[in-house]
Design a protein around this motif. Structure first.
Motif, PDB file in Angstrom:
ATOM      1  N   TRP A 100      21.660 145.459  -9.342  1.00 21.80           N
ATOM      2  CA  TRP A 100      22.493 145.575 -10.319  1.00 21.80           C
ATOM      3  C   TRP A 100      23.764 144.786  -9.727  1.00 21.80           C
ATOM      4  O   TRP A 100      24.753 144.418 -10.559  1.00 21.80           O
ATOM      5  CB  TRP A 100      23.356 147.046 -10.564  1.00 21.80           C
ATOM      6  N   VAL A 101      23.969 144.481  -8.455  1.00 19.78           N
ATOM      7  CA  VAL A 101      25.274 143.924  -7.910  1.00 19.78           C
ATOM      8  C   VAL A 101      25.245 142.429  -8.574  1.00 19.78           C
ATOM      9  O   VAL A 101      24.103 141.708  -8.855  1.00 19.78           O
ATOM     10  CB  VAL A 101      25.192 143.598  -6.478  1.00 19.78           C
ATOM     11  N   SER A 102      26.364 141.695  -8.713  1.00 18.93           N
ATOM     12  CA  SER A 102      26.723 140.635  -9.365  1.00 18.93           C
ATOM     13  C   SER A 102      26.471 139.517  -8.207  1.00 18.93           C
ATOM     14  O   SER A 102      26.210 138.415  -8.618  1.00 18.93           O
ATOM     15  CB  SER A 102      28.134 140.464  -9.880  1.00 18.93           C
ATOM     16  N   GLY A 103      26.673 139.965  -6.983  1.00 16.75           N
ATOM     17  CA  GLY A 103      26.385 138.892  -5.804  1.00 16.75           C
ATOM     18  C   GLY A 103      26.523 139.754  -4.267  1.00 16.75           C
ATOM     19  O   GLY A 103      26.829 140.923  -4.684  1.00 16.75           O
ATOM     20  N   TYR A 104      25.853 138.949  -3.432  1.00 20.18           N
ATOM     21  CA  TYR A 104      25.750 139.697  -2.379  1.00 20.18           C
ATOM     22  C   TYR A 104      26.174 138.767  -1.177  1.00 20.18           C
ATOM     23  O   TYR A 104      25.924 137.569  -1.106  1.00 20.18           O
ATOM     24  CB  TYR A 104      24.292 139.813  -1.947  1.00 20.18           C
ATOM     25  N   VAL A 105      26.871 139.282  -0.069  1.00 20.32           N
ATOM     26  CA  VAL A 105      27.583 138.602   0.833  1.00 20.32           C
ATOM     27  C   VAL A 105      27.216 139.174   2.266  1.00 20.32           C
ATOM     28  O   VAL A 105      27.437 140.516   2.579  1.00 20.32           O
ATOM     29  CB  VAL A 105      29.088 138.612   0.882  1.00 20.32           C
ATOM     30  N   VAL A 106      26.283 138.455   3.207  1.00 17.87           N
ATOM     31  CA  VAL A 106      25.958 139.042   4.494  1.00 17.87           C
ATOM     32  C   VAL A 106      26.290 138.026   5.634  1.00 17.87           C
ATOM     33  O   VAL A 106      26.573 136.729   5.297  1.00 17.87           O
ATOM     34  CB  VAL A 106      24.505 139.280   4.557  1.00 17.87           C
ATOM     35  N   ARG A 107      26.199 138.369   6.781  1.00 15.45           N
ATOM     36  CA  ARG A 107      26.849 137.559   7.687  1.00 15.45           C
ATOM     37  C   ARG A 107      25.406 136.782   8.325  1.00 15.45           C
ATOM     38  O   ARG A 107      25.347 135.687   8.566  1.00 15.45           O
ATOM     39  CB  ARG A 107      27.424 138.221   8.971  1.00 15.45           C
ATOM     40  N   ARG A 118      33.285 140.198   8.708  1.00 14.23           N
ATOM     41  CA  ARG A 118      34.408 140.983   9.516  1.00 14.23           C
ATOM     42  C   ARG A 118      36.057 140.548   8.766  1.00 14.23           C
ATOM     43  O   ARG A 118      36.670 141.228   8.560  1.00 14.23           O
ATOM     44  CB  ARG A 118      34.488 141.064  10.852  1.00 14.23           C
ATOM     45  N   ALA A 119      36.064 139.096   8.877  1.00 15.33           N
ATOM     46  CA  ALA A 119      37.290 138.505   8.401  1.00 15.33           C
ATOM     47  C   ALA A 119      37.589 138.943   6.937  1.00 15.33           C
ATOM     48  O   ALA A 119      38.734 139.016   6.486  1.00 15.33           O
ATOM     49  CB  ALA A 119      37.433 137.204   8.715  1.00 15.33           C
ATOM     50  N   LEU A 120      36.499 138.607   6.265  1.00 15.19           N
ATOM     51  CA  LEU A 120      36.526 138.863   4.685  1.00 15.19           C
ATOM     52  C   LEU A 120      36.805 140.561   4.435  1.00 15.19           C
ATOM     53  O   LEU A 120      37.818 140.822   3.635  1.00 15.19           O
ATOM     54  CB  LEU A 120      35.083 138.629   3.777  1.00 15.19           C
ATOM     55  N   THR A 121      36.298 141.443   5.249  1.00 14.51           N
ATOM     56  CA  THR A 121      36.460 142.893   5.107  1.00 14.51           C
ATOM     57  C   THR A 121      37.893 143.165   5.430  1.00 14.51           C
ATOM     58  O   THR A 121      38.469 143.917   4.549  1.00 14.51           O
ATOM     59  CB  THR A 121      35.406 143.644   5.933  1.00 14.51           C
ATOM     60  N   GLU A 143      33.844 141.682  -8.877  1.00 12.37           N
ATOM     61  CA  GLU A 143      34.974 142.224  -8.041  1.00 12.37           C
ATOM     62  C   GLU A 143      34.370 142.286  -6.398  1.00 12.37           C
ATOM     63  O   GLU A 143      33.324 143.093  -6.368  1.00 12.37           O
ATOM     64  CB  GLU A 143      35.504 143.719  -8.674  1.00 12.37           C
ATOM     65  N   ALA A 144      35.204 141.805  -5.746  1.00  8.69           N
ATOM     66  CA  ALA A 144      34.618 141.946  -4.251  1.00  8.69           C
ATOM     67  C   ALA A 144      35.160 143.291  -3.505  1.00  8.69           C
ATOM     68  O   ALA A 144      36.243 143.715  -3.720  1.00  8.69           O
ATOM     69  CB  ALA A 144      35.487 140.733  -3.438  1.00  8.69           C
ATOM     70  N   VAL A 145      33.776 143.881  -2.955  1.00 10.29           N
ATOM     71  CA  VAL A 145      34.278 145.090  -2.373  1.00 10.29           C
ATOM     72  C   VAL A 145      32.978 145.071  -1.029  1.00 10.29           C
ATOM     73  O   VAL A 145      32.206 144.441  -1.067  1.00 10.29           O
ATOM     74  CB  VAL A 145      33.594 146.398  -3.402  1.00 10.29           C
ATOM     75  N   PHE A 146      33.539 145.997  -0.263  1.00 11.17           N
ATOM     76  CA  PHE A 146      32.790 146.029   1.109  1.00 11.17           C
ATOM     77  C   PHE A 146      31.977 147.544   1.106  1.00 11.17           C
ATOM     78  O   PHE A 146      32.570 148.503   0.902  1.00 11.17           O
ATOM     79  CB  PHE A 146      33.695 145.575   2.113  1.00 11.17           C
ATOM     80  N   ASN A 147      30.770 147.316   1.826  1.00 13.13           N
ATOM     81  CA  ASN A 147      30.157 148.401   2.037  1.00 13.13           C
ATOM     82  C   ASN A 147      29.643 148.707   3.457  1.00 13.13           C
ATOM     83  O   ASN A 147      29.333 147.649   4.153  1.00 13.13           O
ATOM     84  CB  ASN A 147      28.755 148.357   1.270  1.00 13.13           C
ATOM     85  N   VAL A 180      29.915 143.100  -0.168  1.00 13.28           N
ATOM     86  CA  VAL A 180      29.993 142.557   1.309  1.00 13.28           C
ATOM     87  C   VAL A 180      29.605 143.458   2.318  1.00 13.28           C
ATOM     88  O   VAL A 180      30.090 144.485   2.266  1.00 13.28           O
ATOM     89  CB  VAL A 180      31.628 142.017   1.704  1.00 13.28           C
ATOM     90  N   MET A 181      28.424 143.341   3.076  1.00 11.02           N
ATOM     91  CA  MET A 181      27.819 144.131   3.716  1.00 11.02           C
ATOM     92  C   MET A 181      28.943 143.829   5.059  1.00 11.02           C
ATOM     93  O   MET A 181      28.867 142.957   5.830  1.00 11.02           O
ATOM     94  CB  MET A 181      26.495 143.758   4.265  1.00 11.02           C
ATOM     95  N   THR A 182      29.375 145.128   5.623  1.00 11.57           N
ATOM     96  CA  THR A 182      30.177 145.018   7.111  1.00 11.57           C
ATOM     97  C   THR A 182      28.987 145.088   8.299  1.00 11.57           C
ATOM     98  O   THR A 182      29.537 144.518   9.149  1.00 11.57           O
ATOM     99  CB  THR A 182      31.112 146.143   7.109  1.00 11.57           C
ATOM    100  N   ALA A 183      27.940 145.592   8.171  1.00 11.11           N
ATOM    101  CA  ALA A 183      27.073 145.319   9.055  1.00 11.11           C
ATOM    102  C   ALA A 183      26.439 143.962   9.130  1.00 11.11           C
ATOM    103  O   ALA A 183      26.243 143.313   8.029  1.00 11.11           O
ATOM    104  CB  ALA A 183      25.644 146.418   8.878  1.00 11.11           C
TER     105      ALA A 183
END
Length: 400
Positions: free
Chosen positions: A81-88, A121-124, A34-38, A59-62
């Protein structure tokens, strides 16, 4: 001149078909969740090791992540524990005297597939508008349509029970610290639904001996803690849909019938609500970060708090948040609300005759690793609740 850095292409596809192209970050392969942002600007290591993020792609907003690397002190559990990680923009080189390795290396070592170099930012903004949804990240698939098919075939968060997947297998004890209180003064049974390391530590430093029980524990297991039963029962944070959980609710109701003081956080707040006869619902995109403003309605104080929840307690329709609601175990009231959206962030259960506090819960993390610490007083409130009950029981015994 230095050799140019080579990168591996990566693809992210949301279940509504929106696609992002970037570079692999961490392990190579494919993952779904599940895609969520922090929204936290710090504390990424605590986020990654929080069991509440099980089966979620964060998804990290920073924009800049990995600056301080990874160490063996800050994890909130035994693994990521996260299933995946998204950073800019991942840090190329960590810079901290506490760093023992890079975040990229840690993600790779633990098999966590991630993606970097995309417009987070666009993803969030997309997730805020459309809501949290399933997502896939792949370093092996280049066709968005093909990856989308696998995303749509993956599991959903709603209706899923996950706490038993992240709980401890065996009971263990966190002894009380010989600090301000000198020695143990209280004993608590803590149900591990995805508990973070700092939580029993915060109780232990207040003179509480914490017996951490598996999510499968029974009321008999709880009553076996301590001499003549525990002084209190605690439910931790955890992942999954509270509506899909039944065993832990039955256990909590059995404890409430015995008037055992209860304190729950996060998932423990949602289960408390359901045990009292309230409903729960899925938030559009949830609260995740360390900057959420909450008002404690019992004191009027506004706290900046740490959150990680995609579900919330549903107050009865047509009833004001200021109105009490009768339950089989006492009178329930809303003790905390989020100032951003009026989501119920805390509950209290009081005696209908004396108005004495019996149990309470909050939807956020008072242990707050890696901060803030505005809500640490809640552990003191739990101590006071347990001591008041012990004093009342001793008075009854003397009168008898």
């Amino acid at each position: 001149m230095p050799e140019p850095t080579t990168t591996t292409p990566a693809l992210l596809v949301l279940e509504d078909g929106r696609a992002f192209h970037g570079d692999a970050y961490g392990a190579r392969g494919e993952t779904f969740g599940e895609a969520v942002f922090n929204t936290g600007m710090t504390g990424y290591q605590e986020t990654l090791t929080d069991p509440s993020y099980h089966r979620q792609v964060v998804v990290m907003t920073a924009p800049h992540i990995g600056n301080t690397g990874v160490n063996d002190t800050d994890p909130e559990s035994s693994r990521i524990w996260v299933s995946g990680y998204v950073v800019r923009d991942p840090a190329r080189v960590p810079s901290s005297w506490r760093s023992q390795r890079s975040l990229d290396d840690e993600l790779t070592a633990q098999g966590v597939v991630g993606i970097s170099g995309i417009d987070t930012r666009a993803l969030t903004r997309h997730l805020r508008e459309r809501g949290a949804m399933r997502v896939g990240i792949s370093t092996t698939e280049t066709d968005p349509a093909a990856l989308l098919e696998r995303v749509l075939a993956s599991g959903e968060m709603a209706g899923t029970e996950l706490s038993t997947e992240v709980s401890t297998d065996q009971t263990y004890v966190v002894p009380a610290h010989a600090g301000e209180w000198g020695a143990k003064r209280l004993t608590v049974a803590a149900l591990d639904l995805g508990i973070k390391t700092m939580t029993p530590y915060r109780m232990a430093e207040r003179g509480i001996e914490v017996h951490v029980l598996p999510a499968s524990a029974t009321i008999e297991d709880v009553l076996a803690v301590g001499d003549g039963g525990p002084d209190g029962l605690f439910y931790s944070n955890g992942p999954g849909d509270p509506a899909a959980t039944t065993h832990q609710i039955d256990l909590l109701r059995a404890a409430l019938e015995r008037e055992i003081p209860y304190f729950g956080i996060c998932f423990g707040n949602q289960l408390f609500g359901r045990a009292l006869g309230l409903g729960t619902y899925k938030l559009k995109y949830g609260h995740r970060g360390i900057n959420q403003p909450v008002m404690d309605r019992t004191t009027g104080t506004v706290e900046v708090t740490a959150h990680n929840h995609g579900f919330a307690v549903q107050w009865p329709e047509g009833v004001s948040l200021a109105e009490p609601v009768p339950t089989p175990y006492g009178v329930a009231t809303v003790s905390h609300v989020c100032l951003n959206d009026d989501v119920v962030e805390g509950l209290e259960l009081r005696d209908p005759e004396t108005d004495a506090l019996r149990s309470f819960s909050v939807q956020y993390h008072p242990e707050a690793a890696a901060g803030p610490h505005d809500a640490a007083y809640l552990f003191d409130r739990f101590v006071d609740l347990m001591r008041d009950r012990t004093t009342d029981q001793q008075s009854v015994q003397k009168e008898a």
